[in-house]
Write a protein that holds these residues in place. Structure first.
Motif, PDB file in Angstrom:
ATOM      1  N   GLU A  94       1.120  -1.806   0.204  1.00  0.00           N
ATOM      2  CA  GLU A  94      -0.126  -0.161  -0.195  1.00  0.00           C
ATOM      3  C   GLU A  94       0.965   1.057   0.108  1.00  0.00           C
ATOM      4  O   GLU A  94       0.525   2.416  -0.614  1.00  0.00           O
ATOM      5  CB  GLU A  94      -0.576  -0.381   0.880  1.00  0.00           C
ATOM      6  N   LEU A  97       2.831   1.477  -3.685  1.00  0.00           N
ATOM      7  CA  LEU A  97       1.232   2.209  -4.647  1.00  0.00           C
ATOM      8  C   LEU A  97       1.184   3.459  -4.515  1.00  0.00           C
ATOM      9  O   LEU A  97       1.098   4.471  -5.495  1.00  0.00           O
ATOM     10  CB  LEU A  97       0.158   1.438  -4.094  1.00  0.00           C
ATOM     11  N   ALA A  98       1.385   4.198  -2.989  1.00  0.00           N
ATOM     12  CA  ALA A  98       0.662   5.353  -2.912  1.00  0.00           C
ATOM     13  C   ALA A  98       2.266   6.465  -2.872  1.00  0.00           C
ATOM     14  O   ALA A  98       1.733   7.550  -4.141  1.00  0.00           O
ATOM     15  CB  ALA A  98       0.101   5.320  -1.404  1.00  0.00           C
ATOM     16  N   GLN A 101       2.190   6.287  -7.261  1.00  0.00           N
ATOM     17  CA  GLN A 101       1.255   6.921  -7.485  1.00  0.00           C
ATOM     18  C   GLN A 101       0.859   8.659  -7.542  1.00  0.00           C
ATOM     19  O   GLN A 101       0.824   9.224  -8.506  1.00  0.00           O
ATOM     20  CB  GLN A 101       0.086   6.505  -7.336  1.00  0.00           C
ATOM     21  N   GLN A 102       1.584   9.217  -6.248  1.00  0.00           N
ATOM     22  CA  GLN A 102       1.187  10.285  -5.899  1.00  0.00           C
ATOM     23  C   GLN A 102       2.469  11.337  -7.071  1.00  0.00           C
ATOM     24  O   GLN A 102       2.325  12.253  -7.940  1.00  0.00           O
ATOM     25  CB  GLN A 102       2.239  10.123  -3.970  1.00  0.00           C
ATOM     26  N   LEU A 104       3.852   9.824 -10.233  1.00  0.00           N
ATOM     27  CA  LEU A 104       3.241   9.982 -11.599  1.00  0.00           C
ATOM     28  C   LEU A 104       1.623  10.857 -11.739  1.00  0.00           C
ATOM     29  O   LEU A 104       1.940  11.095 -12.327  1.00  0.00           O
ATOM     30  CB  LEU A 104       1.704   8.442 -11.516  1.00  0.00           C
ATOM     31  N   ASP A 105       1.220  11.334 -10.490  1.00  0.00           N
ATOM     32  CA  ASP A 105      -0.084  12.344 -10.531  1.00  0.00           C
ATOM     33  C   ASP A 105       0.758  13.817 -10.756  1.00  0.00           C
ATOM     34  O   ASP A 105      -0.237  14.405 -10.880  1.00  0.00           O
ATOM     35  CB  ASP A 105      -0.553  12.225  -9.766  1.00  0.00           C
ATOM     36  N   GLN A 127      -2.589  -1.803  -9.970  1.00  0.00           N
ATOM     37  CA  GLN A 127      -3.400  -0.670  -8.617  1.00  0.00           C
ATOM     38  C   GLN A 127      -3.138   0.475  -9.491  1.00  0.00           C
ATOM     39  O   GLN A 127      -3.675   1.067  -9.137  1.00  0.00           O
ATOM     40  CB  GLN A 127      -3.212  -1.353  -7.394  1.00  0.00           C
ATOM     41  N   LEU A 128      -1.753   0.491  -9.758  1.00  0.00           N
ATOM     42  CA  LEU A 128      -1.460   1.546 -10.760  1.00  0.00           C
ATOM     43  C   LEU A 128      -2.283   2.424 -11.479  1.00  0.00           C
ATOM     44  O   LEU A 128      -2.931   1.524 -12.464  1.00  0.00           O
ATOM     45  CB  LEU A 128      -0.093   1.765 -11.793  1.00  0.00           C
ATOM     46  N   ASP A 129      -2.705   3.287 -11.293  1.00  0.00           N
ATOM     47  CA  ASP A 129      -3.557   4.646 -12.290  1.00  0.00           C
ATOM     48  C   ASP A 129      -2.925   5.784 -13.057  1.00  0.00           C
ATOM     49  O   ASP A 129      -2.182   6.504 -12.928  1.00  0.00           O
ATOM     50  CB  ASP A 129      -4.041   5.938 -11.173  1.00  0.00           C
ATOM     51  N   PHE A 130      -2.703   5.299 -14.552  1.00  0.00           N
ATOM     52  CA  PHE A 130      -2.096   5.837 -15.476  1.00  0.00           C
ATOM     53  C   PHE A 130      -2.639   7.264 -16.339  1.00  0.00           C
ATOM     54  O   PHE A 130      -2.362   7.939 -17.090  1.00  0.00           O
ATOM     55  CB  PHE A 130      -1.518   5.510 -16.206  1.00  0.00           C
TER      56      PHE A 130
END
Length: 344
Positions: A94, A97-98, A101-102, A104-105, A127-130
């Motif tokens: 977790e 991932l966070a 992800q942070q 990437l965003d 689980q990654l959001d692209f």
């Protein structure tokens, strides 16, 4: 004229027009998909984020990398997973991932340097959001376990990325560093700034198969590539130049992995094959495999006609240069040398 017959006579023409429009849309869509997308190159003052999507590392261990990247004119953002640890991982799934992800965003971050490899990227990749990344792409940097991310980006989103050394490979004392260490680290800076096309040479090897080819460069760690087979991150190799490397594997295991590449069709439509560093584990006593690395590879590609080179400077070794995955290159294997040059 019979209205029924008149309407039916129009159907073939309208169906053909619909089919033409549909096919045109498919062709256009395919053309868009086939175009690789290159994140913007970095300029003075841009931010590089450091995170641990796989193994753990301490702040002290990444300090030389921070200092060096700042000397290149970049700012550095340290992720929360640096210094975190959950057994072998750089924090829990977790947390890793966070953190990734942070980064990437965060549109202020222009490149993401993975601190080290190890194992763990496959545990978070799905689980990654692209979605933000697709609009505001950035260079993702690393190798070994980070092959997971390179393959996923290339196969799903067609974005280029940088296969290279990571923070744990930067020398602590540059005055004592070997020339090859300095040169390979500097290749990361060159790749990020994009001031000139990347070009490398490798010494001639007797087992090389001569030839010249052009194609998009893809690849990475052989074990990771094998493990992605059948998944959403599976590498696509048709019409491409594939490079592979690995460390700590028995020859029989390497043979099995190359059979996987062949049986899954990943060797049949290549433009060229680059075999990088392979630190092979010694056969157990009395249980020798009986084939060399070169024999293993050439056996799998003997029915195909494309250039093959060995001992290319990429992999788990000091000679590990930055390569741009997803970018078109020219591979030239001659009786004197092997050259790999970026074309676009």
């Amino acid at each position: 004229m019979n209205r029924k017959l008149f309407l039916s006579s129009l159907l073939p023409a309208s169906a053909a027009l619909y089919a033409f429009k549909s096919n045109a849309a498919v062709i256009q869509s395919s053309s868009e998909i086939l175009k690789h997308k290159k994140p913007p190159y970095l300029k003075q003052g841009d931010m590089i984020g450091i995170t641990c999507p796989a193994g753990f590392i301490t702040y002290d261990e990444i300090a030389p990398a921070i200092q060096q990247m700042e000397s290149w004119g970049f700012k550095v953002a340290i992720g929360k997973t640096v210094g975190a640890r959950d057994f072998t991982f750089g924090g829990t799934d977790e947390e890793r991932l966070a953190d990734l992800q942070q980064m990437l965003d965060d549109t202020s971050i222009k490149a993401i340097m993975c601190a080290r490899g190890g194992y763990g990227a496959v545990r978070i990749i799905d689980q990654l959001d692209f979605s933000v990344f697709k609009v505001s792409p950035k260079w993702l940097i690393g190798f070994s376990d980070i092959t997971i991310l390179h393959c996923h980006l290339n196969s799903n989103y067609r974005f280029a990325s940088i296969h290279s050394k990571m923070c744990n490979s930067f020398p602590t004392d540059w005055t004592k560093a070997e020339p090859i260490q300095i040169d390979t680290i500097k290749s990361i800076e060159k790749a990020l700034k994009g001031e000139e096309p990347m070009s490398y040479e490798a010494s001639y090897q007797a087992n090389n198969r001569l030839g010249e080819a052009e194609g998009e460069l893809v690849g990475g760690n052989l074990r990771c590539i094998e493990n992605l087979a059948g998944s959403a991150s599976e590498i696509k190799t048709d019409g491409k130049i594939l490079f592979v490397e690995d460390v700590g594997e028995y020859l029989y295991s390497i043979d099995r992995m190359f059979f996987n590449l062949k049986r899954s069709g990943k060797l049949s439509k290549l433009k060229g094959l680059i075999v990088g560093g392979f630190r092979v584990k010694k056969d157990d006593e009395g249980d020798g495999f009986g084939k060399t690395l070169e024999q293993i590879v050439l056996e799998k590609v003997k029915e195909f006609n494309y250039p093959v080179c060995f001992d290319f400077p990429v992999g788990h070794q000091k000679a590990n240069y930055a390569l741009k995955c997803g970018i078109k290159h020219r591979l030239s294997v001659t009786g004197q040398t092997t050259t790999l040059k970026e074309l676009a």
